[in-house]
Write a protein that holds these residues in place. Structure first.
Motif, PDB file in Angstrom:
ATOM      1  N   GLN A   4       0.828  -1.202   0.000  1.00  0.00           N
ATOM      2  CA  GLN A   4       0.000   0.000   0.000  1.00  0.00           C
ATOM      3  C   GLN A   4       0.865   1.256   0.000  1.00  0.00           C
ATOM      4  O   GLN A   4       0.607   2.193  -0.760  1.00  0.00           O
ATOM      5  CB  GLN A   4      -0.928   0.022   1.212  1.00  0.00           C
ATOM      6  CG  GLN A   4      -1.812   1.281   1.276  1.00  0.00           C
ATOM      7  CD  GLN A   4      -2.614   1.367   2.558  1.00  0.00           C
ATOM      8  OE1 GLN A   4      -2.855   0.367   3.223  1.00  0.00           O
ATOM      9  NE2 GLN A   4      -3.009   2.573   2.922  1.00  0.00           N
ATOM     10  N   SER A  42      -0.302   7.027   4.324  1.00  0.00           N
ATOM     11  CA  SER A  42      -0.871   5.704   4.564  1.00  0.00           C
ATOM     12  C   SER A  42      -1.173   5.484   6.042  1.00  0.00           C
ATOM     13  O   SER A  42      -1.618   4.396   6.428  1.00  0.00           O
ATOM     14  CB  SER A  42       0.087   4.618   4.070  1.00  0.00           C
ATOM     15  OG  SER A  42       1.323   4.695   4.754  1.00  0.00           O
ATOM     16  N   ALA A 124      -8.689   5.651  -2.588  1.00  0.00           N
ATOM     17  CA  ALA A 124      -8.653   4.189  -2.503  1.00  0.00           C
ATOM     18  C   ALA A 124      -7.383   3.688  -1.832  1.00  0.00           C
ATOM     19  O   ALA A 124      -7.389   2.619  -1.203  1.00  0.00           O
ATOM     20  CB  ALA A 124      -8.787   3.586  -3.900  1.00  0.00           C
ATOM     21  N   PRO A 127      -7.225   3.968   2.813  1.00  0.00           N
ATOM     22  CA  PRO A 127      -8.429   3.446   3.461  1.00  0.00           C
ATOM     23  C   PRO A 127      -8.466   3.682   4.960  1.00  0.00           C
ATOM     24  O   PRO A 127      -9.515   3.493   5.588  1.00  0.00           O
ATOM     25  CB  PRO A 127      -8.366   1.944   3.138  1.00  0.00           C
ATOM     26  CG  PRO A 127      -6.905   1.663   2.990  1.00  0.00           C
ATOM     27  CD  PRO A 127      -6.339   2.892   2.332  1.00  0.00           C
ATOM     28  N   GLN A 128      -7.325   4.092   5.536  1.00  0.00           N
ATOM     29  CA  GLN A 128      -7.286   4.308   6.993  1.00  0.00           C
ATOM     30  C   GLN A 128      -7.881   5.655   7.397  1.00  0.00           C
ATOM     31  O   GLN A 128      -8.088   5.911   8.586  1.00  0.00           O
ATOM     32  CB  GLN A 128      -5.838   4.218   7.487  1.00  0.00           C
ATOM     33  CG  GLN A 128      -5.009   5.483   7.324  1.00  0.00           C
ATOM     34  CD  GLN A 128      -4.623   5.830   5.882  1.00  0.00           C
ATOM     35  OE1 GLN A 128      -4.713   4.960   5.006  1.00  0.00           O
ATOM     36  NE2 GLN A 128      -4.180   7.056   5.639  1.00  0.00           N
ATOM     37  N   SER A 168     -18.021   5.757   5.739  1.00  0.00           N
ATOM     38  CA  SER A 168     -16.602   5.731   6.066  1.00  0.00           C
ATOM     39  C   SER A 168     -15.800   6.152   4.826  1.00  0.00           C
ATOM     40  O   SER A 168     -15.963   5.559   3.750  1.00  0.00           O
ATOM     41  CB  SER A 168     -16.179   4.326   6.497  1.00  0.00           C
ATOM     42  OG  SER A 168     -14.811   4.292   6.833  1.00  0.00           O
TER      43      SER A 168
END
Length: 210
Positions: A4, A42, A124, A127-128, A168
């Motif tokens: 990621q 990230s 995308a 996502p966190q 979310s």
């Protein structure tokens, strides 16, 4: 670096090399060379979605490196080192380059090429993210879609419902922190009285070590 992180780093490199608006033969060219300004992460749990860089940010390459940034940091109650720590905040405007000035000396709207080309990919790969601060009408249109109200004032005024939606990441609408909006803040004292305490509590919770 995991997959990621590597994918996000590669995408950010592409974004910073973006010249879509220059290469579009039908588009209105920028009044300067492109200088995309974006901070991806990230690990950050808060994403700040603004409009587009202004002249000072274009010169420095640092997002919100101006008086608007000073006011935004005051709203969040964070200092500059914390604000510019990518482990705490991702900063992804709707337009990555300074779009130029209009006839009255104000900033033009964000370039239309940026968001369709890059925004979905960036989101995308982060996502966190738990909370998106959507600043101004362009970010609110993208992140809230049909949930936003007719005007910016009505949308920001509906912040409790919007923040509570089962989605979310969660989304919290804000006005632009530009000093041109000082009159708006005076007309809408509920913003500082009611919204800012909740915003500051959310930020304290989300930027604290997990």
């Amino acid at each position: 670096m995991d997959m990621q992180d590597g994918a996000l780093a590669a995408l950010l490199e592409q974004v910073r090399a973006c010249r879509l608006c220059v290469e579009d033969p039908e588009g209105k060219p920028l009044p300067h060379e492109p200088r995309p300004v974006v901070v991806g992460s990230s690990t950050a749990r808060v994403l700040i979605a603004g409009q587009a860089p202004g002249t000072r940010v274009h010169a420095s390459g640092l997002p919100f490196d101006d008086r608007s940034g000073d006011r935004l940091r005051d709203w969040l109650q964070v200092d500059r080192p914390t604000f510019y720590d990518p482990s705490r905040f991702a900063i992804v405007p709707m337009g990555f380059c300074f779009p130029g000035l209009d006839a009255k000396g104000g900033d033009l709207p964000p370039r239309r090429e940026c968001a369709p080309a890059w925004r979905g990919q960036l989101m995308a790969l982060m996502p966190q993210i738990e909370l998106v601060l959507v600043i101004g009408q362009y970010a609110q249109a993208w992140h809230l879609g049909g949930e936003r109200s007719r005007t910016l004032t009505e949308t920001v005024g509906d912040w409790r419902r919007l923040l509570a939606l089962p989605r979310s990441p969660r989304v919290l609408p804000l006005p632009h922190p530009s000093w041109r909006n000082t009159a708006w803040l005076r007309k809408n004292p509920w913003f500082e009285r009611d919204l800012l305490p909740v915003l500051r509590e959310e930020i304290r919770r989300l930027i604290s070590p997990v």
